[in-house]
Design an enzyme around this catalytic site. Sequence first.
Site, PDB file in Angstrom:
ATOM      1  N   ASN A 384       0.810  -1.201   0.000  1.00  0.00           N
ATOM      2  CA  ASN A 384       0.000   0.000   0.000  1.00  0.00           C
ATOM      3  C   ASN A 384       0.853   1.265   0.000  1.00  0.00           C
ATOM      4  O   ASN A 384       0.979   1.944  -1.016  1.00  0.00           O
ATOM      5  CB  ASN A 384      -0.954  -0.032   1.198  1.00  0.00           C
ATOM      6  N   ASP A 385       1.483   1.564   1.124  1.00  0.00           N
ATOM      7  CA  ASP A 385       2.253   2.799   1.208  1.00  0.00           C
ATOM      8  C   ASP A 385       3.344   2.892   0.141  1.00  0.00           C
ATOM      9  O   ASP A 385       3.595   3.964  -0.395  1.00  0.00           O
ATOM     10  CB  ASP A 385       2.908   2.910   2.592  1.00  0.00           C
ATOM     11  N   VAL A 386       3.962   1.742  -0.174  1.00  0.00           N
ATOM     12  CA  VAL A 386       5.115   1.790  -1.082  1.00  0.00           C
ATOM     13  C   VAL A 386       4.718   2.044  -2.537  1.00  0.00           C
ATOM     14  O   VAL A 386       5.576   2.246  -3.384  1.00  0.00           O
ATOM     15  CB  VAL A 386       5.970   0.508  -0.994  1.00  0.00           C
TER      16      VAL A 386
END
Lengths: 457, 94
Positions: A384-386
């Site tokens: 997600n964040d990456v």
Amino acid sequence: MSSILYYIICALLIAGVLTGIYLMSKVKTAAMGNLLSCLCMALAIILTLFNYKIISDKLLWISMAIGAIIGILWILRVKMIQMPQLVAIYNGFGGAASAIIAMLILSAPSALSVFSKTTAQLALITGMVTFFGSIVAAMKLSNIISQKPITLKGHQFITIFSLVLAFLMLILSFVFDLPPVILISIIAVLSSFFGVIFSIRIGGADMPITISLLNSLSGVAGSIAGMAVGDLLLVSIGGIIGASGLFLTQIMCKAMNRSLASILLGKTSLASNNAIKEKEENVDEAIQVKDPLEVLREAKKVVIIPGYGMALSQSQFEVKKLVDLLESKNIKVDFAIHPVAGRMPGHMNIILCEADIPYDKLNDMDSINPVLESYDVALIIGANDVINPAAREAEGTPIYGMPIINADKAKHVIICNYDLKPGYSGVDNPLYKKKDGVSLLLGDAKETIAKLVKDIG
Amino acid sequence: MKSLILVIVFVVSTFLGYKIIKKVPSLLHTPLMSGMNALSGITLLSALTTTALSLSLQSKILGVLAIILAMINIAAGFGITHRMLKMFKSGKDK
């Protein structure tokens, strides 16, 4: 043994260890490098026993045998997802060993030189911090305690204060003549407290940084203990490990867009409050323009971007089946791996290797980003964040400026995540709301991928 | 004098280690780390000498504990690194 001969052998062994590490920079030679380091270690043990004329001491051999047997039995059945906690635990053991040695030196009846006394106390501090920090990290990683950051009131102050007190004790030990037991106890308690309080605040996705840092600390602890007993090998190899851990820590900090100081001083820059409120937003799944199955069937080049979610659902074996299936249809498949994907540096790579995925398919962020446009599909599994474009666009959010894999540059994005909650950073992912060119396949990644394999095949 | 040499050795090793580790690609960071971790069990050397030279029973017991802990670190570290590196397979080998 003459001291010159001893030093020459020491130098050779250090060179051997450095060569071993050097060999670890290529996959083909890495296993050999590991064996070379192992051999040098064995020789270092024999050299030390020989040099101090204690080679016939049975107690030492028995203790070593017990440790070796426990160590070997322990690792036989470890899964690759458990690597971070395993590394954390035995890292802690190394730290504890250094701390115990420091205690023994400090409680020796003979008078100590200023240098020995200082270094022994420093070794005690770093050893205890390493031990307790590692144990807390390991408990967090294996979910014995919550993975969420735990913060106390005035956490930053308490953290710094306990460490300052420990160093103050070190200075005071030269002013007042304290009995060794009391001195050791006070320093040990203060530094253990620091170790616990320092790592209890660190949450799931910050773990790669913590693990690297603790790794570095255990090397430093050994090195300082080496100074206290005047052992050249220990000082040198400990220093090398300290440097390596620090280097990895730096890489991880850069990849997460955080400074080491902010982590050490207990700042959690991550927004946690705005995260939970928005998760209820409806995403109309009927709007999906293209069927992800069609998209995959028609693709020529696919890039798979795995995150910790893939590891958690243990779907790497299903992913391997999907790769084989796509390749049998003449579709080129590559992987793109973010430096902080997983819970320790390089974690995602070994999880994929565990499923027999060839390592030459695994690309790092810097090499894949410039060519991402050439891929027809970016298949995101539990990340997600990456891959969150907000890191490029949404100024002011905690992840703004963090380097990401530009998954949205591919012609079509398929996201196989568990749900639409924001990642660890708490920043919403605009890809979830984008309808054009994005397909969402929500649910357990293992089932999603298994279904994909069934439907495509 | 001897203290100074030890500090110099520390600085030089740190520098050399840093230079060499920079060459390791992120693909191999986990094995590198667990290998490094195994090496940090080198503290075993000081555990061996202090245990052998200690006189009281208490110190001996603590020393034995330190040896066991350091040895677990070494054996588990090298073992798991080896197991991990064995898993790395090239697509071209097939």
